[in-house]
Scaffold this motif. Structure first.
Motif, short mmCIF file in Angstrom:
data_model
loop_
_atom_site.label_atom_id
_atom_site.label_comp_id
_atom_site.label_asym_id
_atom_site.label_seq_id
_atom_site.Cartn_x
_atom_site.Cartn_y
_atom_site.Cartn_z
N ASN A 38 -41.19 -4.05 -36.73
CA ASN A 38 -39.85 -3.78 -37.26
C ASN A 38 -39.12 -2.71 -36.45
O ASN A 38 -37.92 -2.78 -36.27
CB ASN A 38 -39.91 -3.38 -38.73
CG ASN A 38 -39.99 -4.59 -39.64
OD1 ASN A 38 -38.97 -5.18 -39.99
ND2 ASN A 38 -41.21 -5.02 -39.96
N ILE A 39 -39.89 -1.73 -35.95
CA ILE A 39 -39.28 -0.68 -35.12
C ILE A 39 -38.78 -1.31 -33.81
O ILE A 39 -37.66 -1.06 -33.38
CB ILE A 39 -40.30 0.45 -34.86
CG1 ILE A 39 -40.58 1.21 -36.16
CG2 ILE A 39 -39.78 1.40 -33.77
CD1 ILE A 39 -41.73 2.19 -36.08
N GLU A 42 -35.73 -3.18 -34.29
CA GLU A 42 -34.66 -2.33 -34.83
C GLU A 42 -34.06 -2.87 -36.13
O GLU A 42 -32.85 -2.87 -36.33
CB GLU A 42 -33.56 -2.11 -33.75
CG GLU A 42 -34.12 -1.40 -32.53
CD GLU A 42 -33.06 -1.11 -31.46
OE1 GLU A 42 -31.90 -1.52 -31.62
OE2 GLU A 42 -33.42 -0.46 -30.46
N THR A 43 -34.93 -3.33 -37.01
CA THR A 43 -34.49 -3.79 -38.33
C THR A 43 -34.19 -2.56 -39.20
O THR A 43 -34.58 -1.44 -38.85
CB THR A 43 -35.61 -4.60 -39.02
OG1 THR A 43 -36.70 -3.69 -39.27
CG2 THR A 43 -36.11 -5.76 -38.16
N PRO A 44 -33.54 -2.76 -40.34
CA PRO A 44 -33.31 -1.61 -41.24
C PRO A 44 -34.62 -0.92 -41.62
O PRO A 44 -34.71 0.32 -41.61
CB PRO A 44 -32.66 -2.26 -42.47
CG PRO A 44 -31.99 -3.50 -41.93
CD PRO A 44 -32.87 -3.99 -40.80
N LYS A 47 -35.80 1.15 -38.68
CA LYS A 47 -35.05 2.40 -38.53
C LYS A 47 -35.49 3.43 -39.57
O LYS A 47 -35.53 4.63 -39.31
CB LYS A 47 -33.55 2.13 -38.64
CG LYS A 47 -33.02 1.43 -37.41
CD LYS A 47 -31.54 1.10 -37.51
CE LYS A 47 -31.13 0.25 -36.30
NZ LYS A 47 -29.96 -0.58 -36.58
N GLN A 48 -35.82 2.92 -40.74
CA GLN A 48 -36.23 3.80 -41.83
C GLN A 48 -37.58 4.47 -41.56
O GLN A 48 -37.79 5.62 -41.93
CB GLN A 48 -36.32 2.95 -43.10
CG GLN A 48 -36.19 3.71 -44.38
CD GLN A 48 -36.17 2.74 -45.57
OE1 GLN A 48 -36.09 1.51 -45.41
NE2 GLN A 48 -36.29 3.28 -46.77
N LYS A 50 -39.32 4.70 -38.43
CA LYS A 50 -39.66 5.13 -37.06
C LYS A 50 -40.08 6.60 -36.98
O LYS A 50 -41.10 6.94 -36.40
CB LYS A 50 -38.49 4.88 -36.12
CG LYS A 50 -38.83 5.25 -34.67
CD LYS A 50 -37.72 4.94 -33.70
CE LYS A 50 -38.13 5.14 -32.24
NZ LYS A 50 -39.03 6.23 -31.95
#
Ligand code: ADP
Length: 191
Positions: A38-39, A42-44, A47-48, A50
Motif C-alpha cells: 500500500n505504501i 501510495e494508497t490512502p 499514506k496513513q 508509512k
C-alpha cells in the motif's frame, strides 16, 4: 491448514512462510507485505501507515484487524492460510479468535521460530545492505526487537496455554529450518 508463524523481526518468518505456503498450497498472508504494498502504491492506507513503518512502530490494532478480516474473507483463504506478522498484540489475538470462531474455524498450529537477539540484529544489519527497507537501520531494528519483546512475545504464552505452539529452532541455513518446519507440520497432520 490454518497456521500462524510467530517470531522476532529477522527470524526468517517471511522466507519460511513463502516456502511453506508454496508446498502446502495455502495463501501467505503477511501484514507487513500488505502495508508495504500500500505504501508503494501510495494508497490512502499507505499514506496513513508509512511513518509508522519507517519508525518501526506498530500500526493500530483497529487498522490491522480490519485488513486481516478483509483478507481472510477472500475465497482463497477459506480452506487455510498462513498468517505472517499477525497477530502481534493481545487485542489482535482476540480479534482473530472472534473472526475464526464466527466461521467455526480453528487454528491448527502456531509455529514459533526461535532465534536469539544477537544473531537477529546481525542478520538484519546485513539484510539492510540489500533490502532497501527504510526500517532496516540499526536503531530501528533495535526498536523493533524491543517492541516485539514487549508486545508480541507474550502471545507465545497465550497460545501455549492452548497447546498449539510448535517451537522451531530458527538457527541454521534456510533449508535446514524449512525441513524442521516441514517435519513439524507432517507431525501435526499425522497426529
Ligand atoms: P518484520 O517481521 O521484519 O518486523 P514485517 O514485514 O512483519 O517485518 O512488518 C513490518 C512492519 O509492518 C512492522 O514493523 C509494523 O510497523 C507493521 N506491521 C506488520 N504487521 C503488523 C501488525 N500485526 N500490527 C501492527 N503493525 C504491523
Amino acid at each position: 491448514m490454518r497456521l500462524i508463524i510467530l517470531g522476532p523481526p529477522g527470524a526468517g518468518k517471511g522466507t519460511q512462510a513463502e516456502r511453506i505456503t508454496e508446498s502446502r498450497g495455502v495463501p501467505h498472508i503477511s501484514t507487513g507485505d500488505i502495508f508495504r504494498d500500500n505504501i508503494r502504491r501510495e494508497t490512502p492506507l499507505g499514506k496513513q501507515v508509512k511513518g509508522i513503518l519507517d519508525a518501526g512502530g506498530y500500526v493500530t490494532d483497529e487498522i490491522t484487524n480490519q485488513i486481516v478480516a478483509d483478507r481472510l474473507a477472500e475465497d482463497d483463504a477459506q480452506s487455510g492460510f498462513l498468517l505472517d506478522g499477525y497477530p502481534r498484540t493481545v487485542i489482535q489475538v482476540e480479534a482473530l479468535d472472534a473472526l475464526l470462531s464466527g466461521w467455526g474455524h480453528q487454528l491448527d498450529a502456531v509455529l514459533e521460530l526461535q532465534v536469539d537477539e544477537q544473531e537477529l540484529v546481525a542478520r538484519l544489519v546485513k539484510r539492510a545492505e540489500t533490502s532497501g527497507r527504510t526500517d532496516d537501520t540499526e536503531d530501528v531494528i533495535r526498536e523493533r526487537q524491543r517492541i516485539y519483546r514487549e508486545e508480541t512475545a507474550p502471545l507465545v504464552r497465550i497460545y501455549s496455554e492452548r497447546n498449539v505452539v510448535v517451537p522451531i529452532d530458527g538457527v541454521g541455513d534456510l533449508d535446514q529450518v524449512t525441513a524442521r518446519i516441514s517435519a513439524a507440520l507432517d507431525g501435526l497432520t499425522s497426529a
